[in-house]
Design a protein around this motif. Sequence first.
Motif, PDB file in Angstrom:
ATOM      1  N   GLN A 151       0.040  -7.172  -4.965  1.00 59.81           N
ATOM      2  CA  GLN A 151      -1.092  -6.248  -5.099  1.00 59.81           C
ATOM      3  C   GLN A 151      -0.626  -4.855  -4.680  1.00 59.81           C
ATOM      4  OE1 GLN A 151      -4.322  -6.447  -6.316  1.00 59.81           O
ATOM      5  NE2 GLN A 151      -4.371  -4.236  -5.913  1.00 59.81           N
ATOM      6  N   THR A 193      -3.176   1.187  -9.283  1.00 58.19           N
ATOM      7  CA  THR A 193      -3.680   0.117  -8.431  1.00 58.19           C
ATOM      8  C   THR A 193      -4.010  -1.108  -9.270  1.00 58.19           C
ATOM      9  OG1 THR A 193      -4.575   1.626  -6.773  1.00 58.19           O
ATOM     10  CG2 THR A 193      -5.557  -0.575  -6.884  1.00 58.19           C
ATOM     11  N   THR A 244      -1.698  -1.133  -4.051  1.00 58.58           N
ATOM     12  CA  THR A 244      -2.873  -0.308  -3.791  1.00 58.58           C
ATOM     13  C   THR A 244      -2.406   1.119  -3.540  1.00 58.58           C
ATOM     14  OG1 THR A 244      -4.051  -2.171  -2.812  1.00 58.58           O
ATOM     15  CG2 THR A 244      -4.902   0.036  -2.344  1.00 58.58           C
ATOM     16  N   PRO A 259       0.848  -1.200   0.000  1.00 60.86           N
ATOM     17  CA  PRO A 259       0.000   0.000   0.000  1.00 60.86           C
ATOM     18  C   PRO A 259       0.878   1.242   0.000  1.00 60.86           C
ATOM     19  CG  PRO A 259       0.164  -0.910   2.213  1.00 60.86           C
ATOM     20  CD  PRO A 259       1.066  -1.732   1.331  1.00 60.86           C
ATOM     21  N   ASN A 268      -3.402   4.769  -2.469  1.00 62.84           N
ATOM     22  CA  ASN A 268      -4.439   5.482  -1.715  1.00 62.84           C
ATOM     23  C   ASN A 268      -4.307   6.995  -1.898  1.00 62.84           C
ATOM     24  OD1 ASN A 268      -5.603   3.118  -0.309  1.00 62.84           O
ATOM     25  ND2 ASN A 268      -3.563   2.987   0.600  1.00 62.84           N
TER      26      ASN A 268
END
Lengths: 112, 114
Positions: free
Chosen positions: B109, B86, B111, B12, B113
Amino acid sequence: EAGVAQSPRYKIIEKRQSVAFWCNPISGHATLYWYQQILGQGPKLLIQFQNNGVVDDSQLPKDRFSAERLKGVDSTLKIQPAKLEDSAVYLCASSIWGHEQFFGPGTRLTVL
Amino acid sequence: AQSVTQLDSQVPVFEEAPVELRCNYSSSVSVYLFWYVQYPNQGLQLLLKYLSGSTLVKGINGFEAEFNKSQTSFHLRKPSVHISDTAEYFCAVSTKTSGSRLTFGEGTQLTVNP
């Protein structure tokens, strides 16, 4: 240039049923691949064709999976009978031998 | 046989921050290395590839990767990410004798934000 086409995009079946997936590679690509991608994992090669001959099917569960590539163009992948653990995305890719692979959108199979 | 390890399953980050996705490989012969991106419900799209030559490879969407033979790594980097980055990212390896057959890692993954 048209990309790799696959159908259907989604399929839901009961366990022990049969299912077939279709792939049309990019025109002129002699090499065709089928991959299985289980949720949360990377794609795993099931079978590789060069024209209509099989190059590698060492990871294909041959007791239930079969694939063919008639006339060295389109290909079908069949599962008979399906098991719960076959739920996955089935990706088809094509390439010129030794070059970059181009992937289709995949078929998402759910086995209930 | 070759193998690929992606060291982070999830990364993230905030928008406009830099990011590095790590990939290590194992092979007894010379390799070709690839990074693919997969958006939800889509197939894989090639970001970049290393076949030979310069170890710093530039790809699409502002991504780049560096091949490090001594550390058997091929990490993917982007100096400033966007929300649209993303997606799931896969590192893959093939060899001259494998006829373009790819061995994939388990994926990372990313991601982004706001």
